[in-house]
Design a protein around this motif. Structure first.
Motif, PDB file in Angstrom:
ATOM      1  N   THR A  56     -27.705  50.923 -56.922  1.00  0.00           N
ATOM      2  CA  THR A  56     -28.779  50.932 -57.920  1.00  0.00           C
ATOM      3  C   THR A  56     -29.971  50.128 -57.434  1.00  0.00           C
ATOM      4  O   THR A  56     -29.856  49.291 -56.541  1.00  0.00           O
ATOM      5  N   ALA A  57     -31.098  50.372 -58.047  1.00  0.00           N
ATOM      6  CA  ALA A  57     -32.308  49.580 -57.809  1.00  0.00           C
ATOM      7  C   ALA A  57     -33.111  49.544 -59.102  1.00  0.00           C
ATOM      8  O   ALA A  57     -33.104  50.509 -59.877  1.00  0.00           O
ATOM      9  N   ALA A  58     -33.787  48.415 -59.323  1.00  0.00           N
ATOM     10  CA  ALA A  58     -34.515  48.204 -60.573  1.00  0.00           C
ATOM     11  C   ALA A  58     -36.009  48.045 -60.330  1.00  0.00           C
ATOM     12  O   ALA A  58     -36.431  47.256 -59.478  1.00  0.00           O
ATOM     13  N   GLY A  93     -31.201  45.052 -56.780  1.00  0.00           N
ATOM     14  CA  GLY A  93     -30.191  46.085 -56.932  1.00  0.00           C
ATOM     15  C   GLY A  93     -29.102  45.940 -55.891  1.00  0.00           C
ATOM     16  O   GLY A  93     -29.076  44.979 -55.121  1.00  0.00           O
ATOM     17  N   GLY A  94     -28.207  46.902 -55.859  1.00  0.00           N
ATOM     18  CA  GLY A  94     -27.117  46.884 -54.900  1.00  0.00           C
ATOM     19  C   GLY A  94     -26.016  47.838 -55.310  1.00  0.00           C
ATOM     20  O   GLY A  94     -26.195  48.683 -56.187  1.00  0.00           O
ATOM     21  N   PHE A  95     -24.861  47.682 -54.679  1.00  0.00           N
ATOM     22  CA  PHE A  95     -23.727  48.570 -54.915  1.00  0.00           C
ATOM     23  C   PHE A  95     -23.088  48.324 -56.275  1.00  0.00           C
ATOM     24  O   PHE A  95     -22.993  47.188 -56.729  1.00  0.00           O
ATOM     25  N   PHE A 146     -29.428  54.992 -57.472  1.00  0.00           N
ATOM     26  CA  PHE A 146     -29.917  55.308 -58.817  1.00  0.00           C
ATOM     27  C   PHE A 146     -31.001  54.290 -59.186  1.00  0.00           C
ATOM     28  O   PHE A 146     -30.764  53.089 -59.126  1.00  0.00           O
ATOM     29  N   PHE A 147     -32.157  54.773 -59.586  1.00  0.00           N
ATOM     30  CA  PHE A 147     -33.301  53.921 -59.894  1.00  0.00           C
ATOM     31  C   PHE A 147     -33.535  53.844 -61.403  1.00  0.00           C
ATOM     32  O   PHE A 147     -33.471  54.862 -62.091  1.00  0.00           O
ATOM     33  N   ILE A 201     -35.670  53.307 -50.977  1.00  0.00           N
ATOM     34  CA  ILE A 201     -36.605  52.446 -51.722  1.00  0.00           C
ATOM     35  C   ILE A 201     -38.043  52.898 -51.449  1.00  0.00           C
ATOM     36  O   ILE A 201     -38.852  52.996 -52.377  1.00  0.00           O
ATOM     37  N   ARG A 202     -38.352  53.175 -50.198  1.00  0.00           N
ATOM     38  CA  ARG A 202     -39.698  53.663 -49.861  1.00  0.00           C
ATOM     39  C   ARG A 202     -40.003  54.965 -50.596  1.00  0.00           C
ATOM     40  O   ARG A 202     -41.086  55.125 -51.165  1.00  0.00           O
ATOM     41  N   ARG A 203     -39.044  55.893 -50.577  1.00  0.00           N
ATOM     42  CA  ARG A 203     -39.241  57.177 -51.263  1.00  0.00           C
ATOM     43  C   ARG A 203     -39.424  56.974 -52.765  1.00  0.00           C
ATOM     44  O   ARG A 203     -40.290  57.585 -53.391  1.00  0.00           O
TER      45      ARG A 203
END
Length: 174
Positions: A43-45, A72-74, A122-123, A161-163
């Motif tokens: 995940t990333a926030a 974020g992370g696993f 997942f963002f 993350i860049r995308r």
């Protein structure tokens, strides 16, 4: 290196006849066990403050040590993506997520222990209890708040993350 290249023996019976079945699996010619490599959930926030600045971390560890990242992370076994995201945000920043909205996902590859781990990232767009209480912890060496207009995606070490940032910057309407 493809993750399946690390597996030389069947994890069920120990046979060395553990062979490629297709591009995402290996099969044991001895006992018939088939092992599939599927992406790990991560995940990333996206956390914005009242000045429309994005919370950005600097990675403390490899892969991509020293590059920018999002909190974020696993996810752990038994967690939902939302629970994993809230836990990772808390561990890395000390912040408590009060609201989250799933935005989109991107596949990624995470280089770890000598091979490429496929992930599905997942963002989430998140609100936090008190963004002034942020601190860098766990996998984060430091943090900063960057205005969206000053985000340079090439400074972020992870492809997904860049995308995701490119998509956010195109679609974000405060």
């Amino acid at each position: 290196m493809h993750p399946l290249e690390k597996f030389k023996y069947c994890p069920v019976c120990g046979s060395k006849h553990f062979v490629e079945n297709d591009e995402k699996s290996k099969k044991c010619e001895n006992c018939g066990f088939v092992y599939y490599v599927n992406p790990s959930a991560a995940t990333a926030a996206f956390i914005l403050n009242d000045k429309n600045e994005l919370l950005v971390l600097t990675r403390k560890k490899e892969p991509a040590k020293g590059t920018l990242d999002l909190p974020g992370g696993f996810t752990d076994i038994g967690e939902t993506a939302e629970e994993g995201m809230r836990r990772e945000v808390r561990e890395e920043t000390g912040l408590e997520v009060t609201e989250s909205k799933y935005v989109f996902s991107y596949p990624n590859v995470y280089y770890y222990s000598g091979f490429h781990v496929p992930t599905m990232d997942f963002f989430f767009l998140c609100k936090v209890k008190d963004w002034t209480k942020v601190k860098a912890a766990d996998d984060a060496a430091s943090y900063q708040w960057i205005p969206l207009s000053e985000i340079h995606t090439e400074q972020f070490g992870m492809r997904s993350i860049r995308r995701a940032l490119n998509e956010l910057l195109i679609t974000w309407k405060p």
